[in-house]
Design a protein around this motif. Structure first.
Motif, PDB file in Angstrom:
ATOM      1  N   PHE A  20       0.820  -1.208   0.000  1.00 16.71           N
ATOM      2  CA  PHE A  20       0.000   0.000   0.000  1.00 16.71           C
ATOM      3  C   PHE A  20       0.858   1.263   0.000  1.00 16.71           C
ATOM      4  N   ALA A  21       1.995   1.212   0.662  1.00 18.46           N
ATOM      5  CA  ALA A  21       2.889   2.375   0.652  1.00 18.46           C
ATOM      6  C   ALA A  21       3.335   2.672  -0.781  1.00 18.46           C
ATOM      7  N   TRP A  22       3.732   1.630  -1.536  1.00 21.60           N
ATOM      8  CA  TRP A  22       4.169   1.837  -2.918  1.00 21.60           C
ATOM      9  C   TRP A  22       2.999   2.194  -3.828  1.00 21.60           C
ATOM     10  N   LEU A  23       1.841   1.640  -3.570  1.00 20.20           N
ATOM     11  CA  LEU A  23       0.669   1.982  -4.369  1.00 20.20           C
ATOM     12  C   LEU A  23       0.317   3.457  -4.173  1.00 20.20           C
ATOM     13  N   ASP A  24       0.374   3.927  -2.932  1.00 19.90           N
ATOM     14  CA  ASP A  24       0.111   5.350  -2.667  1.00 19.90           C
ATOM     15  C   ASP A  24       1.141   6.231  -3.366  1.00 19.90           C
ATOM     16  N   LYS A  25       2.407   5.831  -3.318  1.00 24.92           N
ATOM     17  CA  LYS A  25       3.451   6.602  -3.994  1.00 24.92           C
ATOM     18  C   LYS A  25       3.213   6.628  -5.498  1.00 24.92           C
ATOM     19  N   ALA A  26       2.801   5.496  -6.056  1.00 26.46           N
ATOM     20  CA  ALA A  26       2.530   5.435  -7.499  1.00 26.46           C
ATOM     21  C   ALA A  26       1.402   6.392  -7.879  1.00 26.46           C
ATOM     22  N   ILE A  27       0.345   6.393  -7.097  1.00 25.82           N
ATOM     23  CA  ILE A  27      -0.788   7.278  -7.370  1.00 25.82           C
ATOM     24  C   ILE A  27      -0.369   8.735  -7.210  1.00 25.82           C
ATOM     25  N   ASP A  28       0.386   9.028  -6.169  1.00 28.54           N
ATOM     26  CA  ASP A  28       0.887  10.398  -5.963  1.00 28.54           C
ATOM     27  C   ASP A  28       1.757  10.855  -7.132  1.00 28.54           C
ATOM     28  N   ALA A  29       2.465   9.899  -7.748  1.00 31.46           N
ATOM     29  CA  ALA A  29       3.369  10.229  -8.857  1.00 31.46           C
ATOM     30  C   ALA A  29       2.642  10.266 -10.206  1.00 31.46           C
ATOM     31  N   GLY A  30       1.332   9.978 -10.207  1.00 31.11           N
ATOM     32  CA  GLY A  30       0.573  10.100 -11.444  1.00 31.11           C
ATOM     33  C   GLY A  30      -0.036   8.825 -11.981  1.00 31.11           C
ATOM     34  N   PHE A  31       0.150   7.701 -11.294  1.00 28.57           N
ATOM     35  CA  PHE A  31      -0.490   6.467 -11.748  1.00 28.57           C
ATOM     36  C   PHE A  31      -1.992   6.600 -11.519  1.00 28.57           C
ATOM     37  N   ARG A  32      -2.771   6.409 -12.575  1.00 28.14           N
ATOM     38  CA  ARG A  32      -4.217   6.584 -12.420  1.00 28.14           C
ATOM     39  C   ARG A  32      -5.030   5.500 -13.131  1.00 28.14           C
ATOM     40  N   SER A  33      -4.396   4.406 -13.451  1.00 29.78           N
ATOM     41  CA  SER A  33      -5.068   3.312 -14.149  1.00 29.78           C
ATOM     42  C   SER A  33      -5.828   2.429 -13.153  1.00 29.78           C
ATOM     43  N   TYR A  34      -6.927   2.971 -12.655  1.00 32.59           N
ATOM     44  CA  TYR A  34      -7.696   2.264 -11.627  1.00 32.59           C
ATOM     45  C   TYR A  34      -8.276   0.957 -12.154  1.00 32.59           C
ATOM     46  N   ARG A  35      -8.607   0.890 -13.419  1.00 28.49           N
ATOM     47  CA  ARG A  35      -9.130  -0.364 -13.982  1.00 28.49           C
ATOM     48  C   ARG A  35      -8.073  -1.465 -13.923  1.00 28.49           C
ATOM     49  N   ARG A  36      -6.839  -1.098 -14.178  1.00 30.10           N
ATOM     50  CA  ARG A  36      -5.754  -2.076 -14.075  1.00 30.10           C
ATOM     51  C   ARG A  36      -5.626  -2.564 -12.637  1.00 30.10           C
ATOM     52  N   MET A  37      -5.734  -1.645 -11.681  1.00 28.11           N
ATOM     53  CA  MET A  37      -5.652  -2.023 -10.277  1.00 28.11           C
ATOM     54  C   MET A  37      -6.758  -3.020  -9.918  1.00 28.11           C
ATOM     55  N   GLU A  38      -7.950  -2.766 -10.411  1.00 22.56           N
ATOM     56  CA  GLU A  38      -9.090  -3.616 -10.079  1.00 22.56           C
ATOM     57  C   GLU A  38      -8.974  -5.015 -10.677  1.00 22.56           C
TER      58      GLU A  38
END
Length: 70
Positions: A20-38
């Motif tokens: 979750f720490a890395w996922l939060d960092k990824a989102i903060d850095a611009g990762f926004r592919s929520y469908r891929r996450m799901e």
């Protein structure tokens, strides 16, 4: 992508806090592919954790603000 992949690696190792720490960092850095996450099987171990739905919601909101998913 590297931060997201690190989140996936930690999730596969069942190291949820680190994932979750890395996922939060990824989102903060611009990762926004929520469908891929799901749909990403690498994140399967995180799906029942309430932090997962919050992370997906953050990525979805970032996607709405920033246009289409990359």
């Amino acid at each position: 992508a590297t931060m997201y992949n690190l989140a996936c690696a930690h999730a596969r190792l069942k190291e949820k806090d680190e994932a979750f720490a890395w996922l939060d960092k990824a989102i903060d850095a611009g990762f926004r592919s929520y469908r891929r996450m799901e749909s990403d099987e690498d994140l399967f171990s995180l799906r029942r954790d309430p932090r997962f739905s919050r992370a997906v919601a953050r990525a979805r909101e970032a996607s709405r603000r920033g246009g289409e998913e990359p």
